[in-house]
Design a protein around this motif. Structure first.
Motif, PDB file in Angstrom:
ATOM      1  N   ASP A  21      -7.035  25.555 -16.008  1.00 21.56           N
ATOM      2  CA  ASP A  21      -6.599  26.788 -16.661  1.00 21.56           C
ATOM      3  C   ASP A  21      -6.354  27.828 -15.572  1.00 21.56           C
ATOM      4  OD1 ASP A  21      -6.209  29.096 -18.091  1.00 21.56           O
ATOM      5  OD2 ASP A  21      -8.178  29.107 -19.060  1.00 21.56           O
TER       6      ASP A  21
ATOM      7  N   VAL B 225     -10.602  23.360 -12.159  1.00 22.41           N
ATOM      8  CA  VAL B 225     -10.259  23.752 -13.521  1.00 22.41           C
ATOM      9  C   VAL B 225      -8.811  23.358 -13.784  1.00 22.41           C
ATOM     10  CG1 VAL B 225     -11.877  25.696 -13.558  1.00 22.41           C
ATOM     11  CG2 VAL B 225      -9.512  26.070 -12.830  1.00 22.41           C
TER      12      VAL B 225
ATOM     13  N   THR C  78     -10.413  32.789 -15.874  1.00 20.18           N
ATOM     14  CA  THR C  78     -10.933  31.481 -15.482  1.00 20.18           C
ATOM     15  C   THR C  78     -11.101  31.393 -13.967  1.00 20.18           C
ATOM     16  OG1 THR C  78      -9.938  30.393 -17.397  1.00 20.18           O
ATOM     17  CG2 THR C  78     -10.495  28.998 -15.524  1.00 20.18           C
TER      18      THR C  78
END
Length: 446
Positions: A69, A67, A74
């Motif tokens: 984020d 990811v 998240t």
């Protein structure tokens, strides 16, 4: 949040989601690139970002998720998805983290000098460097265009952590200048390039030197014709000779050996280079981009001889492929945020010869000096080699004219065992390989 804390947060999220074990990678980077064309700014790019990667293991199953984020929500979702994916993945009896007693615990980042303490250059400095390189290329008589002149800077921080107790990171910087020049007009146009990339700005070659070299190289390629077909000695210029050693390194990669898909699979302990030549891997060279204190599985890197006095001594291994082959990892695991570890090499250096490239040209009689290559047909299992090439033709030990549109063919096993090195390798590169002469290769030309 610091990268170290982010990596630990990913591990905590993985364990909370049901993983048996996990490792995490956090990368934060900044890059700036300035392109000049016609003594004016053509393009300016700047990027900043963070990338996070998590590998979870459930029994002998694994999955990777990445990811960009860093929010707690998240990270929690990332871990849950990775665990769900791992439960559906096929079993692999060889995967797994390093044992706690295997992991690196002490290293000296400062000694490697991986990061320039100088501040990030102002964009105007990069613009001036790119413009200077372009102007130098145009100053070479016969250069009609400069396709691109670029100056750039990047800074990256990396942190790795795993549930076996390993945690470590480092920072890297890079400063680069490059130029591509075009000579001639119409269907007679030829192009060539030069560039330099260093960790420290103070080590970088001047933009004028880079632009001038790019222009001179493009001029040398004008009025090229096809060479005659036949068997000739071929001298691989230092700029591209590393590709030959790259084929050797790829064939000695443990992943290829474990699959049985390498022409070196039966050559352990045998001669693969001429006697007197060694191929040394050293991950501790200061100010070199591929230097590192530990690999992507947290193992302490070390200096080793891949080839010693012509003899192949071992494979390049990460943990999984070492287990497949019943061997020990050579601490050569690399990975990205979205992929599991796989074996690769760090800095390598081939023994240099005792003669100059000019001496090899003088003594080779009639043959080809290769300065660029395109395309590739390499049979990884048999070592059969065929590549398109261009360069300079040698007659009676002297360069006579440019050549192009030809194909070089041979077998890597024979080529490597009979090569002759010059003494012109650039020692600041990650792969220190001089120009290499190979006798009796097949040229397909006119």
């Amino acid at each position: 949040m610091k990268l170290e804390n982010l990596a630990q947060a990913m591990l905590d999220a993985a364990l909370n989601a049901g993983a048996d074990a996990a490792d995490a990678m956090a990368i934060q980077g900044t890059s700036v690139s300035i392109d000049v064309r016609g003594n004016a700014l053509e393009q300016a790019e700047r990027s900043e970002g963070i990338d996070l990667g998590l590998r979870v293991l459930i029994g002998q199953r694994q999955a990777n998720v990445s990811v960009s984020d860093a929010s707690p929500q998240t990270l929690a979702t990332m871990a849950e998805r990775a665990v769900a994916m791992a439960k559906e993945a096929p079993e692999d009896p060889y995967i797994g983290l390093a044992d706690p007693e295997q992991i690196a615990t002490n290293w000296d980042i400062a000694a490697l000098e991986l990061s320039d303490p100088a501040q990030e250059p102002d964009p105007q400095e990069l613009l001036a460097d790119a413009a200077e390189a372009e102007a130098a290329a145009f100053a070479v008589r016969g250069v009609t265009q400069v396709q691109t002149a670029v100056a750039g800077y990047s800074a990256t921080q990396v942190h790795l952590a795993a549930t076996n107790g390993f945690s470590g990171g480092y920072a890297r910087t890079s400063r680069a200048t490059s130029c591509v020049a075009i000579a001639g007009e119409g269907d007679r146009m030829e192009r060539d390039y030069d560039g330099d990339s260093r960790i420290f700005q103070s080590d970088l070659r001047s933009p004028t030197a880079i632009g001038t070299s790019a222009g001179e190289r493009s001029i040398s390629r004008l009025d090229a014709i096809q060479p005659p077909t036949g068997a000739y000695p071929v001298l691989f210029d230092e700029r591209i000779s590393t590709s030959l050693i790259g084929h050797l390194l790829a064939a000695a990669n443990g992943a290829s050996i474990a699959r049985g898909a390498s022409w070196l699979r039966d050559c352990l302990g045998q001669d693969v280079l001429p006697k007197g030549l060694s191929l040394i891997e050293d991950p501790y060279r200061p100010r070199i981009d591929s230097s590192r204190p530990f690999d992507a599985e947290g193992l302490q890197t070390r200096k080793r001889a891949i080839v010693d006095d012509g003899v192949l001594t071992g494979w390049t291994l990460d943990l999984a492929n070492a287990r497949k082959l019943g061997m020990t990892s050579t601490a050569n695991a690399a990975r990205g945020v979205a992929s599991p570890p796989s074996p690769t090499t760090w800095n390598v250096a081939l023994t240099q010869g005792t003669t100059s490239r000019e001496d090899l040209i003088r003594d080779m009689g009639t043959g080809l000096l290769v300065t660029s290559m395109i395309g590739s047909t390499i049979n990884a299992t048999t070592g059969e080699y065929s590549r398109g090439a261009a360069g300079l033709w040698i007659e009676n030990g002297e360069i006579t004219h440019a050549v192009n549109e030809c194909t070089i063919a041979g077998n890597l096993r024979d080529m490597l065992r009979n090569l002759i090195p010059a003494n012109d390798a650039r020692t600041h590169l990650s792969r220190v390989v001089p120009s290499l002469l190979v006798e009796g290769l097949t040229l397909a030309g006119n």
